[in-house]
Design an enzyme around this catalytic site. Sequence first.
Site, short mmCIF file in Angstrom:
data_model
loop_
_atom_site.label_atom_id
_atom_site.label_comp_id
_atom_site.label_asym_id
_atom_site.label_seq_id
_atom_site.Cartn_x
_atom_site.Cartn_y
_atom_site.Cartn_z
N HIS A 120 1.32 -1.18 -0.02
CA HIS A 120 0.13 -0.10 0.16
C HIS A 120 0.64 0.89 0.26
O HIS A 120 0.18 2.11 -0.16
CB HIS A 120 -0.87 0.28 0.95
N GLU B 113 -13.52 -7.31 -7.87
CA GLU B 113 -13.68 -8.98 -6.81
C GLU B 113 -14.78 -10.19 -7.75
O GLU B 113 -16.35 -9.79 -7.24
CB GLU B 113 -14.01 -8.42 -5.64
N ASP C 104 -13.89 -12.74 -13.12
CA ASP C 104 -12.37 -13.44 -13.15
C ASP C 104 -11.35 -12.29 -13.27
O ASP C 104 -11.26 -11.31 -13.53
CB ASP C 104 -12.35 -14.36 -14.02
N GLY C 105 -10.62 -12.02 -12.19
CA GLY C 105 -9.17 -11.08 -12.48
C GLY C 105 -9.12 -11.09 -13.55
O GLY C 105 -9.04 -9.81 -14.16
N ASP D 177 -2.98 -8.54 -7.93
CA ASP D 177 -2.83 -9.01 -6.36
C ASP D 177 -3.67 -10.27 -6.29
O ASP D 177 -4.90 -10.26 -5.82
CB ASP D 177 -2.70 -7.95 -4.83
#
Length: 313
Positions: A18, A151, A176-177, A197
């Site tokens: 972050h 998500e 799906d990412g 990520d």
Amino acid sequence: MNYRHAYHAGNFADVVKHVVLCLAIQALKRKPKAFRVIDTHAGRGRYDLAGDEALRTGEATGGVLALEGQLQRFNDAGVDAGSGSFEPDTETASPSALPPDEGLRLYAQALDAARAWRTPAAPDTAPRFYPGSPLIARVLLRPQDRLIANELHPEDAAALRHLFARDPQSKTMAIDGWTALKAVLPPPERRAVVLIDPPYERTDDLPRMARALAQALKRFATGIYLLWYPIKDPDTLRPYRQQLAATVTQPTATLEFFHHAGRRADKLNGCGLTIVNPPYQLEDALTAVMPTLTAHLETVTGQGTWTYEPLSG
């Protein structure tokens, strides 16, 4: 889809990821033109550090909570994290003009703003929230900027939708990412930070991420890409790095952080970020902030280490 980030929210890996995200976003704010933040595996967006999941692991104790004293001094100053006040204002200024504590300043103010995001209770009575990457990104945006947060997990996707409901600057997706990455590139603004990520539940997630990056760069070659990965056995990363070297021609660097000197293949020893198209002065900012993070995040007898290594460009 068994991975739930609530058990790990606010740990040392979140802090490192972050801080880099804050610096990358703020770098785009040097220019007035709009940009977009794309988070392909966004999670639920906010986590309760007083909740059962977080307390069961206690990982935040060695992460964000270990930095409380360092972060509080910036919040006491009361500077708006979304103000866009990142100096210097041109990409030709000298690196010495960058404040040495810029990474911690941005992170502290983003946390403060994110914890207040649509929280009905007073700050002194509210649960201790830790923001996920989409909420950190959102509070750093200017009015002209946009967020896309994706998500797949049903419960987390529902929480993410609720968090950003009726927010005109945010769009949530629940697919799906890897499919989402293809669908949202290139962004209309032609300026973006793309955070990838995945949950790393599959043994082929690293080579899959390298392939997805190569495809994404064909659609959008100039974006800032942040690819996070866990480090257990460092030797397993060699094929991933070789795959990147063979497919990525853009400037690329890696930031890796180990929170202790041991290397157990069954344990999370550290984390890394592959950074494609690193923004101007990012290396200087990380060189300034990583010693502080290394000194305060969970370490074993002070044996934490970090490296920043250009891979190409």
